[in-house]
Design a protein around this motif. Structure first.
Motif, PDB file in Angstrom:
ATOM      1  N   GLU A  28      39.399  41.598  40.796  1.00  0.00           N
ATOM      2  CA  GLU A  28      40.670  41.301  40.878  1.00  0.00           C
ATOM      3  C   GLU A  28      40.623  40.398  41.686  1.00  0.00           C
ATOM      4  O   GLU A  28      41.283  39.110  41.469  1.00  0.00           O
ATOM      5  N   ALA A  31      39.252  36.752  41.941  1.00  0.00           N
ATOM      6  CA  ALA A  31      39.103  36.389  40.887  1.00  0.00           C
ATOM      7  C   ALA A  31      41.055  35.608  41.187  1.00  0.00           C
ATOM      8  O   ALA A  31      41.244  33.958  41.098  1.00  0.00           O
ATOM      9  N   GLU A  32      41.621  36.463  42.004  1.00  0.00           N
ATOM     10  CA  GLU A  32      43.037  35.712  42.762  1.00  0.00           C
ATOM     11  C   GLU A  32      42.806  34.717  43.550  1.00  0.00           C
ATOM     12  O   GLU A  32      43.702  33.694  43.201  1.00  0.00           O
ATOM     13  N   ALA A  35      41.610  31.878  41.333  1.00  0.00           N
ATOM     14  CA  ALA A  35      42.388  31.302  40.947  1.00  0.00           C
ATOM     15  C   ALA A  35      43.891  30.784  41.222  1.00  0.00           C
ATOM     16  O   ALA A  35      43.884  29.679  40.737  1.00  0.00           O
TER      17      ALA A  35
END
Length: 59
Positions: A28, A31-32, A35
């Motif tokens: 995660e 992924a942040e 993004a």
């Protein structure tokens, strides 16, 4: 990074003890960053290297 490939290493106390933050980077966190880079918020970021190493490597 804590993935299926890492297997039990992500929870092995002897491995975790040797990491500066005491944990393996969760997917995660990566992924942040992705993004952020894919969003308009990164419009002024150019030619940058972003290390997601959990402080294991510091420039």
């Amino acid at each position: 990074m804590a993935t299926d490939i890492a297997g039990d290493l992500a929870t092995d106390p002897s491995v975790l003890a040797g990491l500066p933050l005491g944990e393996v980077t969760p997917p995660e966190d990566v992924a942040e960053v992705i993004a952020f880079l894919a969003s308009g918020r990164s419009r002024h970021s150019t030619g940058s290297t972003i290390d997601i190493t959990g402080a294991d490597y510091v420039r």
